[in-house]
Design a protein around this motif. Structure first.
Motif, PDB file in Angstrom:
ATOM      1  N   ALA A   1     -10.695   3.877  -1.867  1.00 42.08           N
ATOM      2  CA  ALA A   1     -11.344   3.121  -3.170  1.00 42.08           C
ATOM      3  C   ALA A   1     -12.361   1.937  -3.787  1.00 42.08           C
ATOM      4  O   ALA A   1     -12.209   1.696  -2.605  1.00 42.08           O
ATOM      5  CB  ALA A   1      -9.511   2.602  -4.070  1.00 42.08           C
ATOM      6  N   PRO A   2     -12.818   2.420  -4.599  1.00 38.04           N
ATOM      7  CA  PRO A   2     -14.434   1.117  -4.925  1.00 38.04           C
ATOM      8  C   PRO A   2     -14.125   0.096  -4.532  1.00 38.04           C
ATOM      9  O   PRO A   2     -14.684  -1.179  -4.557  1.00 38.04           O
ATOM     10  CB  PRO A   2     -15.320   1.473  -6.510  1.00 38.04           C
ATOM     11  CG  PRO A   2     -14.092   3.638  -7.099  1.00 38.04           C
ATOM     12  CD  PRO A   2     -13.261   3.962  -5.948  1.00 38.04           C
ATOM     13  N   ASN A   3     -12.798  -0.209  -5.055  1.00 42.47           N
ATOM     14  CA  ASN A   3     -11.560  -1.841  -4.959  1.00 42.47           C
ATOM     15  C   ASN A   3     -10.961  -1.999  -4.407  1.00 42.47           C
ATOM     16  O   ASN A   3      -9.443  -1.327  -5.050  1.00 42.47           O
ATOM     17  CB  ASN A   3     -11.878  -2.554  -6.557  1.00 42.47           C
ATOM     18  CG  ASN A   3     -11.959  -4.608  -6.287  1.00 42.47           C
ATOM     19  OD1 ASN A   3     -11.091  -4.904  -5.400  1.00 42.47           O
ATOM     20  ND2 ASN A   3     -12.540  -4.889  -6.789  1.00 42.47           N
ATOM     21  N   PRO A   4      -9.951  -1.476  -3.135  1.00 37.42           N
ATOM     22  CA  PRO A   4      -8.916  -1.074  -2.679  1.00 37.42           C
ATOM     23  C   PRO A   4      -7.880  -2.230  -2.840  1.00 37.42           C
ATOM     24  O   PRO A   4      -6.824  -2.146  -3.235  1.00 37.42           O
ATOM     25  CB  PRO A   4      -9.432  -1.439  -1.117  1.00 37.42           C
ATOM     26  CG  PRO A   4     -10.854  -0.724  -0.756  1.00 37.42           C
ATOM     27  CD  PRO A   4     -11.467  -1.604  -2.286  1.00 37.42           C
ATOM     28  N   PHE A   5      -7.964  -3.804  -3.147  1.00 38.20           N
ATOM     29  CA  PHE A   5      -7.450  -4.665  -3.917  1.00 38.20           C
ATOM     30  C   PHE A   5      -7.198  -4.514  -5.128  1.00 38.20           C
ATOM     31  O   PHE A   5      -5.270  -4.249  -5.214  1.00 38.20           O
ATOM     32  CB  PHE A   5      -8.122  -6.183  -3.756  1.00 38.20           C
ATOM     33  CG  PHE A   5      -7.189  -7.394  -3.666  1.00 38.20           C
ATOM     34  CD1 PHE A   5      -6.102  -8.052  -2.690  1.00 38.20           C
ATOM     35  CD2 PHE A   5      -6.838  -7.805  -5.120  1.00 38.20           C
ATOM     36  CE1 PHE A   5      -5.352  -8.755  -3.298  1.00 38.20           C
ATOM     37  CE2 PHE A   5      -6.382  -8.375  -5.463  1.00 38.20           C
ATOM     38  CZ  PHE A   5      -5.501  -9.297  -4.290  1.00 38.20           C
ATOM     39  N   LEU A   6      -7.737  -4.557  -5.974  1.00 35.76           N
ATOM     40  CA  LEU A   6      -7.545  -3.568  -7.513  1.00 35.76           C
ATOM     41  C   LEU A   6      -6.298  -2.605  -6.849  1.00 35.76           C
ATOM     42  O   LEU A   6      -5.770  -2.804  -8.349  1.00 35.76           O
ATOM     43  CB  LEU A   6      -9.097  -3.810  -8.015  1.00 35.76           C
ATOM     44  CG  LEU A   6      -8.774  -3.268  -9.502  1.00 35.76           C
ATOM     45  CD1 LEU A   6      -7.605  -4.735 -10.516  1.00 35.76           C
ATOM     46  CD2 LEU A   6      -9.880  -3.161 -10.702  1.00 35.76           C
ATOM     47  N   TYR A   7      -7.449  -1.708  -6.559  1.00 37.64           N
ATOM     48  CA  TYR A   7      -6.460  -0.720  -6.599  1.00 37.64           C
ATOM     49  C   TYR A   7      -5.274  -0.541  -5.564  1.00 37.64           C
ATOM     50  O   TYR A   7      -3.306   0.087  -6.886  1.00 37.64           O
ATOM     51  CB  TYR A   7      -6.793   0.366  -5.450  1.00 37.64           C
ATOM     52  CG  TYR A   7      -6.085   1.671  -5.026  1.00 37.64           C
ATOM     53  CD1 TYR A   7      -6.295   2.960  -6.220  1.00 37.64           C
ATOM     54  CD2 TYR A   7      -5.688   2.408  -4.353  1.00 37.64           C
ATOM     55  CE1 TYR A   7      -5.583   4.424  -5.758  1.00 37.64           C
ATOM     56  CE2 TYR A   7      -4.863   3.073  -4.267  1.00 37.64           C
ATOM     57  CZ  TYR A   7      -4.630   4.279  -4.846  1.00 37.64           C
ATOM     58  OH  TYR A   7      -3.975   5.406  -5.103  1.00 37.64           O
ATOM     59  N   VAL A   8      -4.688  -1.192  -4.369  1.00 36.11           N
ATOM     60  CA  VAL A   8      -3.630  -1.462  -4.174  1.00 36.11           C
ATOM     61  C   VAL A   8      -1.624  -2.632  -5.381  1.00 36.11           C
ATOM     62  O   VAL A   8      -1.319  -1.883  -6.038  1.00 36.11           O
ATOM     63  CB  VAL A   8      -2.713  -2.239  -3.143  1.00 36.11           C
ATOM     64  CG1 VAL A   8      -1.789  -3.053  -2.219  1.00 36.11           C
ATOM     65  CG2 VAL A   8      -4.241  -1.287  -1.837  1.00 36.11           C
ATOM     66  N   LEU A   9      -2.922  -2.990  -6.342  1.00 36.64           N
ATOM     67  CA  LEU A   9      -1.838  -3.955  -7.160  1.00 36.64           C
ATOM     68  C   LEU A   9      -1.841  -3.542  -8.113  1.00 36.64           C
ATOM     69  O   LEU A   9      -0.548  -3.276  -9.408  1.00 36.64           O
ATOM     70  CB  LEU A   9      -2.810  -5.296  -7.622  1.00 36.64           C
ATOM     71  CG  LEU A   9      -3.004  -6.847  -6.337  1.00 36.64           C
ATOM     72  CD1 LEU A   9      -3.285  -7.386  -7.456  1.00 36.64           C
ATOM     73  CD2 LEU A   9      -1.804  -6.725  -6.304  1.00 36.64           C
ATOM     74  N   ARG A  10      -2.833  -2.658  -8.920  1.00 38.65           N
ATOM     75  CA  ARG A  10      -2.405  -1.653  -9.865  1.00 38.65           C
ATOM     76  C   ARG A  10      -1.585  -0.772  -9.487  1.00 38.65           C
ATOM     77  O   ARG A  10      -0.931  -0.052 -10.415  1.00 38.65           O
ATOM     78  CB  ARG A  10      -3.946  -1.125 -10.272  1.00 38.65           C
ATOM     79  CG  ARG A  10      -4.604  -1.841 -11.510  1.00 38.65           C
ATOM     80  CD  ARG A  10      -6.136  -1.309 -12.193  1.00 38.65           C
ATOM     81  NE  ARG A  10      -6.487  -2.815 -12.875  1.00 38.65           N
ATOM     82  CZ  ARG A  10      -7.571  -2.172 -13.674  1.00 38.65           C
ATOM     83  NH1 ARG A  10      -8.666  -1.461 -13.004  1.00 38.65           N
ATOM     84  NH2 ARG A  10      -8.397  -2.950 -13.981  1.00 38.65           N
ATOM     85  N   GLU A  11      -1.478  -0.203  -8.538  1.00 40.59           N
ATOM     86  CA  GLU A  11      -1.017   0.997  -7.859  1.00 40.59           C
ATOM     87  C   GLU A  11       0.380   0.047  -7.919  1.00 40.59           C
ATOM     88  O   GLU A  11       1.443   1.682  -7.832  1.00 40.59           O
ATOM     89  CB  GLU A  11      -1.749   1.926  -6.889  1.00 40.59           C
ATOM     90  CG  GLU A  11      -2.916   2.913  -7.262  1.00 40.59           C
ATOM     91  CD  GLU A  11      -2.240   3.879  -7.970  1.00 40.59           C
ATOM     92  OE1 GLU A  11      -1.233   4.894  -7.868  1.00 40.59           O
ATOM     93  OE2 GLU A  11      -2.939   4.204  -9.024  1.00 40.59           O
TER      94      GLU A  11
ATOM     95  N   ILE B   1       0.697  -1.611  -0.077  1.00 40.97           N
ATOM     96  CA  ILE B   1      -0.175  -0.109  -0.122  1.00 40.97           C
ATOM     97  C   ILE B   1       0.801   1.379   0.280  1.00 40.97           C
ATOM     98  O   ILE B   1       1.670   1.431   0.944  1.00 40.97           O
ATOM     99  CB  ILE B   1      -1.097   0.185   1.301  1.00 40.97           C
ATOM    100  CG1 ILE B   1      -2.058  -1.269   1.305  1.00 40.97           C
ATOM    101  CG2 ILE B   1      -1.655   1.067   1.098  1.00 40.97           C
ATOM    102  CD1 ILE B   1      -3.291  -1.063   2.549  1.00 40.97           C
ATOM    103  N   GLY B   2       0.996   1.818  -0.764  1.00 42.02           N
ATOM    104  CA  GLY B   2       1.259   3.342  -1.324  1.00 42.02           C
ATOM    105  C   GLY B   2       0.747   3.932  -0.068  1.00 42.02           C
ATOM    106  O   GLY B   2       1.103   5.128   0.943  1.00 42.02           O
ATOM    107  N   ASN B   3      -0.479   5.044   0.254  1.00 38.28           N
ATOM    108  CA  ASN B   3      -1.448   5.500   0.682  1.00 38.28           C
ATOM    109  C   ASN B   3      -1.877   5.423   0.811  1.00 38.28           C
ATOM    110  O   ASN B   3      -3.597   5.121   0.621  1.00 38.28           O
ATOM    111  CB  ASN B   3      -1.981   6.980  -0.059  1.00 38.28           C
ATOM    112  CG  ASN B   3      -1.679   8.291   0.481  1.00 38.28           C
ATOM    113  OD1 ASN B   3      -3.307   8.168   0.483  1.00 38.28           O
ATOM    114  ND2 ASN B   3      -1.589   9.971   0.413  1.00 38.28           N
TER     115      ASN B   3
END
Length: 487
Positions: A284-294, A275-277
């Motif tokens: 995020a609407p989908n935190p898991f997806l957000y973390v992997l993409r970021e 996790i960055g921020n």
């Protein structure tokens, strides 16, 4: 080798006959296949992933670091308590049969209905969560008009396979177990190799965006882990399809929880350190997806999410298998409306085909009713843990009074009272936690269902429902005619 297999099949069929039932389902699962069913339903790439945002918003990294192992250890006491029951009474009815054999038809009736409702809800939670992930990856909105068609298609695929392919489903469950382990290894490996990482101290960060009191948020955040650790009774529900079930079914129950606990913890630590921020990820609407993409970029992060989606599909497939076997066993004893139809077995495929289709239709109905993913998972957790607690309680009581004197090869021995007591205490905690805000809808529904079941029992079933064909209770306790007991 074939002679040994046939000898085991004959012994298993004879054992089932002593418990009051003829061998109808295809018995073709080995020990690994039995384990794989429960491991696939627990599915760390489903529960821990689809509710990753729930845990992150309510408890932050600390709920992953401390909450997951806490829930895992407590759940192992529940799994061990159920495993010793499965070793003694290996039937498809599982929890329901154990409760009825040791506590009478009334306890069996409520156990069966709670487990059935919980399994409808858990199938809904698994496949609806998968549909939402698919919508995200396909660029669709999460509006129900987009998600429900995807959800229906997923349920349809699971129903068809369970109907026509008993052997195929067993093979897919085996594949699923390895797929889950490999999938977690790939996700963790990619994060370790390519993602920027936080310091280890970040894992102790206490964060909540959903509660003014952190302790409350942490406790509500435990739903992420607790819902993941559900469905492991599936190993008992496929006992009549498993060779040497007195050994393989209990180990399937216990090991599915233990292995999931270790592998799931590694996954959560890897994702959380990437996790960055934290506030942005939690929002995020989908935190898991957000973390992997970021952390890994859209291409690699998206590819890992597709791997996760495959695991979710396997999870739903196993859930329908378990759900339909419970429904079939309950109907076989006349406990459901339309029992004669629900207890049918396809002569061609040797699967409980009517129960399979009713299971997926009911799961679709749960999604229509709830309107919220969190309500589905909270309801399934409440109902399933209530159905786990009842047989553990009557089993503990039966050991004390000597009713249950002949036990299977998987037994807790002198530690049984302690383990059972801790398991019952944890079930009580679960029943309290997941009716609190924001899970009031699940709580209200659960209370409403209990009220309806009480009315149904008092008005009708207490006069007609006798439970399993075999019981350990005296005729006056069980309501059966003499000659149907085993000792």
């Amino acid at each position: 080798m074939e002679d040994d297999k046939q000898h085991q099949l004959d012994a298993d069929a004879a054992q089932l006959q002593r418990l009051g039932y003829a061998q109808q389902l295809l018995r073709d699962m080995g020990g690994f296949s039995n384990f794989a069913v429960s491991f696939s339903i627990i599915s760390i790439l489903t529960g821990a992933v689809t509710l990753y945002g729930h845990g992150l918003r309510f408890g932050g990294p600390f709920v992953m670091t401390a909450g997951w192992p806490l829930v895992a250890v407590m759940t192992l006491t529940v799994a061990a308590s159920l495993a010793q029951l499965a070793s003694s009474f290996p039937t498809a009815g599982a929890l329901y049969h154990w409760s009825a054999m040791l506590g009478g038809p009334r306890v069996g009736f409520f156990t069966a209905w709670l487990n059935t409702i919980g399994q409808f809800a858990i199938t809904a939670g698994i496949d609806y969560g998968l549909a939402e992930f698919l919508a995200d990856m396909l660029g669709l909105s999460r509006e129900r008009g987009h998600v429900l068609p995807l959800y229906a298609a997923i349920l349809l695929s699971h129903a068809v396979l369970n109907h026509v392919g008993v052997r195929a489903v067993a093979l897919l469950n085996n594949l699923s177990a390895w797929y889950h382990v490999a999938g977690v290894a790939v996700v963790i490996g990619a994060l370790v190799a390519f993602a920027p990482r936080q310091d280890a101290a970040f894992l102790l960060t206490r964060f909540t965006s959903e509660s003014n009191v952190y302790t409350y948020g942490f406790l509500i955040g435990l739903l992420q882990a607790q819902w993941t650790f559900t469905g492991y009774d599936a190993s008992a529900h496929v006992s009549e399809e498993t060779m040497d079930p007195t050994r393989n079914a209990p180990w399937g129950i216990f090991l599915s929880v233990a292995v999931s606990a270790v592998v799931g913890y590694a996954l959560l630590v890897g994702v959380t350190l990437a996790i960055g921020n934290l506030p942005t990820a939690a929002a995020a609407p989908n935190p898991f997806l957000y973390v992997l993409r970021e952390s890994l970029g859209p291409a690699l992060g998206g590819a890992l999410v597709w791997i996760t989606i495959g695991a979710m599909w396997f999870c739903g497939l196993s859930s329908v298998t378990s759900n339909s076997r419970m429904l079939f066993a309950f109907a076989r004893d006349g406990g459901l409306p339309g029992s004669a139809h629900l207890a049918r077995v396809s002569p061609r495929f040797r699967s409980p085909h009517v129960a399979i289709w009713v299971s997926v239709v009911a799961a679709f109905g749960v999604a229509i009713w709830s309107g919220a993913y969190a309500a589905m998972v909270a309801l399934s957790t409440l109902a399933l843990y209530a159905s786990y607690a009842l047989p553990i309680w009557v089993g503990w009581r039966a050991r004390r009074n000597g009713t249950w004197s002949r036990r299977g090869p998987w037994d807790l021995g002198r530690f049984s009272p302690l383990v059972n007591g801790v398991a019952l205490g944890w079930c009580a905690v679960v029943m309290v936690l997941f009716v609190l805000p924001p899970h009031q809808l699940a709580g209200y529904t659960f209370v409403g269902v209990l009220a309806l079941l009480i009315v149904y029992w008092q008005a009708s079933q207490r006069h007609t429902f006798l439970g399993p064909k075999v019981t350990l209770l005296a005729p006056a306790q069980s309501g059966r005619v003499p000659g149907s007991e085993i000792c």
